[in-house]
Design a protein around this motif. Structure first.
Motif, short mmCIF file in Angstrom:
data_model
loop_
_atom_site.label_atom_id
_atom_site.label_comp_id
_atom_site.label_asym_id
_atom_site.label_seq_id
_atom_site.Cartn_x
_atom_site.Cartn_y
_atom_site.Cartn_z
N ILE A 94 11.85 -12.78 -1.06
CA ILE A 94 11.00 -13.21 -2.16
C ILE A 94 9.79 -12.28 -2.21
O ILE A 94 9.12 -12.07 -1.19
N LEU A 95 9.52 -11.74 -3.39
CA LEU A 95 8.29 -10.98 -3.62
C LEU A 95 7.36 -11.89 -4.41
O LEU A 95 7.72 -12.36 -5.48
N ILE A 96 6.18 -12.14 -3.87
CA ILE A 96 5.17 -12.93 -4.59
C ILE A 96 4.05 -11.98 -4.96
O ILE A 96 3.38 -11.44 -4.08
N ALA A 97 3.86 -11.76 -6.25
CA ALA A 97 2.78 -10.90 -6.74
C ALA A 97 1.71 -11.80 -7.35
O ALA A 97 1.98 -12.54 -8.29
N THR A 98 0.52 -11.75 -6.78
CA THR A 98 -0.54 -12.65 -7.22
C THR A 98 -1.84 -11.92 -7.52
O THR A 98 -2.19 -10.97 -6.84
N PRO A 99 -2.55 -12.41 -8.53
CA PRO A 99 -3.92 -11.96 -8.73
C PRO A 99 -4.84 -12.74 -7.78
O PRO A 99 -4.36 -13.56 -6.99
N GLU A 100 -6.11 -12.47 -7.86
CA GLU A 100 -7.10 -13.24 -7.11
C GLU A 100 -8.01 -13.93 -8.10
O GLU A 100 -8.58 -13.29 -8.98
N TYR A 101 -8.12 -15.25 -7.97
CA TYR A 101 -9.02 -16.05 -8.82
C TYR A 101 -10.06 -16.68 -7.91
O TYR A 101 -9.69 -17.41 -6.98
N ILE A 107 2.29 -9.79 -2.19
CA ILE A 107 1.65 -8.67 -2.89
C ILE A 107 0.45 -9.22 -3.65
O ILE A 107 0.58 -10.20 -4.39
N THR A 108 -0.70 -8.60 -3.47
CA THR A 108 -1.82 -8.89 -4.37
C THR A 108 -1.90 -7.72 -5.34
O THR A 108 -1.75 -6.56 -4.97
N PHE A 109 -2.08 -8.06 -6.60
CA PHE A 109 -2.19 -7.03 -7.64
C PHE A 109 -3.42 -7.37 -8.47
O PHE A 109 -3.42 -8.31 -9.27
N GLU A 122 7.13 -9.33 7.13
CA GLU A 122 7.10 -8.09 7.91
C GLU A 122 5.88 -7.25 7.58
O GLU A 122 5.41 -6.48 8.39
N THR A 123 5.40 -7.38 6.34
CA THR A 123 4.25 -6.59 5.90
C THR A 123 3.64 -7.29 4.69
O THR A 123 4.10 -8.35 4.27
N GLN A 124 2.60 -6.69 4.15
CA GLN A 124 1.94 -7.18 2.94
C GLN A 124 1.49 -5.97 2.13
O GLN A 124 1.29 -4.89 2.68
N LEU A 125 1.38 -6.16 0.83
CA LEU A 125 1.00 -5.04 -0.04
C LEU A 125 -0.18 -5.40 -0.92
O LEU A 125 -0.05 -6.20 -1.84
N PRO A 126 -1.34 -4.81 -0.66
CA PRO A 126 -2.43 -4.92 -1.63
C PRO A 126 -2.31 -3.75 -2.62
O PRO A 126 -2.42 -2.59 -2.24
N LEU A 127 -2.03 -4.06 -3.87
CA LEU A 127 -1.91 -3.03 -4.90
C LEU A 127 -2.97 -3.26 -5.97
O LEU A 127 -3.45 -4.38 -6.15
#
Length: 170
Positions: free
Chosen positions: A71-78, A107-109, A135-140
């Motif tokens: 599962i890829l979860i791409a989220t903004p920050e509020y 993933i944060t985008f 396994e990892t995390q991605l701040p984009l």
């Protein structure tokens, strides 16, 4: 490998959705990834609501989660957190355990650095509580990509980062 992309924004067709669609295009097999949006359609979670049964759209979502490998979860920050719609979705799955031992790439985008840091902390805390495997995390950041007419172009370095992160789960 079957992948589910979750656009965790409160608005349909958000930049997080288009990021996941760009990742879907990046993958070699066209049926490898499915991207969903529409978490705002989930009824507000309440333990009392469980006594009445789980709504059909949430049951269908839970089945999607169980049927995939990653599962890829791409989220903004509020306001230094994940959006309420994402928190609500996670709450629907907490007690029932769909995320337990499920591979998840958070993933944060967000518009630019350092935004996303607090959303990632919040998301990781929730996923760890649910015993997801990460396994990892991605701040984009939106400054790293090109967006034109609701299409997102991923530069080669970002494509490589994403492919490397996904390969950790293969």
């Amino acid at each position: 490998m079957k992948i589910l992309g979750i656009a965790a924004s409160a608005s349909k067709s958000s930049s997080n959705y288009y990021l996941l669609k760009a990742i879907e295009d990046l993958l070699s097999s066209p049926d490898e990834m499915q991207v969903i949006e529409g978490l705002e359609d989930f009824e507000l979670f309440s333990p009392l609501r469980l006594e009445k049964g789980v709504p059909n759209n949430i049951q269908a979502f839970k089945q999607q989660v169980l049927a995939v490998d990653l599962i890829l979860i791409a989220t903004p920050e509020y306001t230094h957190n994940i959006p309420a719609v994402l928190k609500n979705m996670l709450e629907w799955c907490t007690a029932s355990g769909e995320f337990a031992q499920k591979a998840v790439l958070p993933i944060t985008f967000t518009p630019h650095e350092p935004r996303g840091k607090y959303a990632m902390i919040s998301l990781l805390g929730s996923l760890q509580t649910m015993k997801a495997k990460m396994e990892t995390q991605l701040p984009l950041y939106k400054t790293d990509v090109h967006i034109l007419d609701h299409q997102m172009e991923l530069p080669e370095d970002i494509r490589e980062i994403i492919e490397t992160a996904i390969d950790l789960y293969r």
